[in-house]
Motif scaffolding. Sequence first.
Motif, PDB file in Angstrom:
ATOM      1  N   THR A 400       5.223  -0.606  12.963  1.00 16.05           N
ATOM      2  CA  THR A 400       6.290  -1.498  12.500  1.00 16.05           C
ATOM      3  C   THR A 400       6.320  -2.738  13.372  1.00 16.05           C
ATOM      4  O   THR A 400       6.226  -2.657  14.603  1.00 16.05           O
ATOM      5  N   GLN A 401       6.427  -3.896  12.737  1.00 16.77           N
ATOM      6  CA  GLN A 401       6.538  -5.148  13.464  1.00 16.77           C
ATOM      7  C   GLN A 401       7.507  -6.052  12.711  1.00 16.77           C
ATOM      8  O   GLN A 401       7.982  -5.711  11.631  1.00 16.77           O
ATOM      9  N   LYS A 402       7.820  -7.216  13.301  1.00 17.89           N
ATOM     10  CA  LYS A 402       8.693  -8.171  12.641  1.00 17.89           C
ATOM     11  C   LYS A 402       7.927  -9.455  12.376  1.00 17.89           C
ATOM     12  O   LYS A 402       7.101  -9.874  13.194  1.00 17.89           O
ATOM     13  N   ASP A 403       8.199 -10.047  11.210  1.00 15.74           N
ATOM     14  CA  ASP A 403       7.564 -11.328  10.939  1.00 15.74           C
ATOM     15  C   ASP A 403       8.303 -12.423  11.691  1.00 15.74           C
ATOM     16  O   ASP A 403       9.262 -12.159  12.437  1.00 15.74           O
ATOM     17  N   ARG A 404       7.887 -13.675  11.508  1.00 14.82           N
ATOM     18  CA  ARG A 404       8.466 -14.765  12.299  1.00 14.82           C
ATOM     19  C   ARG A 404       9.923 -15.032  11.954  1.00 14.82           C
ATOM     20  O   ARG A 404      10.615 -15.736  12.705  1.00 14.82           O
ATOM     21  N   THR A 405      10.412 -14.486  10.853  1.00 14.49           N
ATOM     22  CA  THR A 405      11.823 -14.649  10.514  1.00 14.49           C
ATOM     23  C   THR A 405      12.666 -13.461  10.956  1.00 14.49           C
ATOM     24  O   THR A 405      13.879 -13.462  10.783  1.00 14.49           O
ATOM     25  N   GLY A 406      12.012 -12.440  11.518  1.00  9.85           N
ATOM     26  CA  GLY A 406      12.739 -11.269  11.986  1.00  9.85           C
ATOM     27  C   GLY A 406      12.801 -10.125  11.001  1.00  9.85           C
ATOM     28  O   GLY A 406      13.377  -9.068  11.302  1.00  9.85           O
ATOM     29  N   ARG A 407      12.223 -10.297   9.806  1.00  7.18           N
ATOM     30  CA  ARG A 407      12.220  -9.217   8.822  1.00  7.18           C
ATOM     31  C   ARG A 407      11.153  -8.188   9.173  1.00  7.18           C
ATOM     32  O   ARG A 407      10.092  -8.539   9.699  1.00  7.18           O
ATOM     33  N   PRO A 408      11.369  -6.900   8.848  1.00  6.75           N
ATOM     34  CA  PRO A 408      10.392  -5.861   9.205  1.00  6.75           C
ATOM     35  C   PRO A 408       9.145  -5.929   8.338  1.00  6.75           C
ATOM     36  O   PRO A 408       9.188  -6.348   7.169  1.00  6.75           O
ATOM     37  N   GLN A 409       8.032  -5.527   8.930  1.00  2.00           N
ATOM     38  CA  GLN A 409       6.765  -5.360   8.224  1.00  2.00           C
ATOM     39  C   GLN A 409       6.161  -4.031   8.661  1.00  2.00           C
ATOM     40  O   GLN A 409       6.434  -3.547   9.765  1.00  2.00           O
ATOM     41  N   PHE A 410       5.317  -3.458   7.810  1.00  2.94           N
ATOM     42  CA  PHE A 410       4.597  -2.239   8.161  1.00  2.94           C
ATOM     43  C   PHE A 410       3.099  -2.525   8.072  1.00  2.94           C
ATOM     44  O   PHE A 410       2.656  -3.258   7.182  1.00  2.94           O
ATOM     45  N   LYS A 411       2.328  -1.915   8.989  1.00  8.37           N
ATOM     46  CA  LYS A 411       0.890  -2.155   8.951  1.00  8.37           C
ATOM     47  C   LYS A 411       0.128  -0.957   9.490  1.00  8.37           C
ATOM     48  O   LYS A 411       0.661  -0.122  10.233  1.00  8.37           O
ATOM     49  N   ILE A 412      -1.144  -0.888   9.101  1.00  4.96           N
ATOM     50  CA  ILE A 412      -2.094   0.052   9.681  1.00  4.96           C
ATOM     51  C   ILE A 412      -3.309  -0.749  10.132  1.00  4.96           C
ATOM     52  O   ILE A 412      -3.679  -1.752   9.513  1.00  4.96           O
ATOM     53  N   ILE A 413      -3.920  -0.320  11.245  1.00  5.41           N
ATOM     54  CA  ILE A 413      -5.065  -1.010  11.829  1.00  5.41           C
ATOM     55  C   ILE A 413      -6.246  -0.053  11.900  1.00  5.41           C
ATOM     56  O   ILE A 413      -6.093   1.128  12.227  1.00  5.41           O
ATOM     57  N   LYS A 414      -7.428  -0.582  11.622  1.00  5.63           N
ATOM     58  CA  LYS A 414      -8.660   0.192  11.764  1.00  5.63           C
ATOM     59  C   LYS A 414      -9.570  -0.508  12.757  1.00  5.63           C
ATOM     60  O   LYS A 414      -9.752  -1.727  12.704  1.00  5.63           O
ATOM     61  N   VAL A 415     -10.118   0.277  13.698  1.00  8.99           N
ATOM     62  CA  VAL A 415     -11.139  -0.253  14.605  1.00  8.99           C
ATOM     63  C   VAL A 415     -12.477  -0.134  13.891  1.00  8.99           C
ATOM     64  O   VAL A 415     -13.058   0.948  13.805  1.00  8.99           O
ATOM     65  N   THR A 416     -12.953  -1.226  13.347  1.00  2.54           N
ATOM     66  CA  THR A 416     -14.194  -1.171  12.569  1.00  2.54           C
ATOM     67  C   THR A 416     -15.426  -1.135  13.466  1.00  2.54           C
ATOM     68  O   THR A 416     -16.489  -0.674  13.045  1.00  2.54           O
ATOM     69  N   LYS A 417     -15.286  -1.635  14.703  1.00  3.75           N
ATOM     70  CA  LYS A 417     -16.408  -1.597  15.643  1.00  3.75           C
ATOM     71  C   LYS A 417     -15.867  -1.653  17.060  1.00  3.75           C
ATOM     72  O   LYS A 417     -14.869  -2.320  17.319  1.00  3.75           O
TER      73      LYS A 417
END
Length: 477
Positions: A400-417
């Motif tokens: 969970t992170q916040k965008d530049r306006t403070g609204r929540p965002q959800f994300k997943i990250i993959k280490v491709t290399k």
Amino acid sequence: MNLKLSIKPVLVGFGVMLSSFGYAQEVIVTDSTAIQPDAEVKKVEKSQQGNQRKKVDGIAAVIGEYIILDSDIDLMYKDMQSQGMSTGDVTDCNLAGSLMENKLYAHHAIQDSIIIPDAQINGIVDQRLQGLTQQAGSMEKILEFYNKESEAELRQEIFDLTKQSQLTQRMQQKIIEEIEITPEEVRQYYNKMEEKPMFGTEVELSQIVIEPEIPASEKKKIIDRLNEFKADIEENGASFSTKAVLYSQDPGTASDGGRVTLTRKDPFVKEFKDVAFSLQETEISEPFETEFGYHIIQIDKIRGQTVELRHILLIPDVTNASVEKARAEIDTIRNRIVAGDIEFAEAAKEASDEEETKNDGGKLINPRTGDTRFELTKIDPELFKQVEDLDEGELSLVLTQKDRTGRPQFKIIKVTKKIAEHEADYATDFQKIKELALRDKQLDAIEKWQKEKIADTYIKVNGKYRDCEYTSDWVKN
């Protein structure tokens, strides 16, 4: 001492500011502290807009048509402190050497007819004072910190130093702008390395970002509110500035009544600039949308290619229901990837809300280097915490992170290399080796230029600054 730092097109002292501004009427720069090279003086009283300063400064050095005052060195200390920089190991000699380099570049920039529009400098000064006011809380605290009697006195001093810093930047860019390096030069540079550098562990990353949807009802509520502000100002004479202070959600300008000085070259979003430059003086825009939210703008003054305006920003909020829906969507996407039902890159193209990365399968680009590799020890600390323990091919949990306006965002990250720490290899690390080779070639050009110009320029160093140890020949025998 200062040469290694000079190669980057950064500004010294008050020059650590925004540098992309538009062009108004073009004038050749002059400087209020300029004196004749053969003037043998020990003291100088600086005149600013017809008002004499009470303090009489000693002259630390004369470089061409410029002087360096003792107070200029004090001012650099103050500015470094205001930006949170460590000054424990910084000496007067360090700062004097840096200022002498600045004056040398500025002097020869003028000789080469390099032009800096006053409108550009005024824009930078406005941004600088806005930032200082936000940081300190009031102009009175700023004046006390910098030991100035008035805002006009501080503004003039920032203007002079900013102008010289901009000249320095332009002169440095001119010296190195045509310098290129060939693959053969890179190969020779690599082969001549007595000790190959070590590169830390690097990763290549991809991500999928899901943003909660803003309901249409929330957008309408914000637009209606802005229209109410506009009507009250136009029909009842209400103050735009007061409404900005009370209601604007832009933390950078709200306390100053939404005031912004803008040129076409400023790094503002396109939609904002398009509206600003379509209005006449005193005109108020209709509500319009940018990535930050919804705005209205009123134009205070138009000066050539520069507009002085005020704006109000309102940010529509998300609902609990839209947040939960976004969270469920990212969970579903992650489960499908883990189960092998869909490839990460395909899922990014299909579902990610991050426009900058979705079409490239979510692949992140390192903004510092322009390639896809991130050195773990140099990435954003928050991103480091998210990926430090992931192996190649592994997927993060939902973050969970916040965008530049403070609204929540959800994300997943993959280490491709993932590339382990290693000694520089020509084939694997060609781009990094090329950057090192080009940097050194630019440094050599800067060093050669500076040595030649010091020899050709009137330079006089006074008092204790004659005893400093400089890498350049500032104290001529």
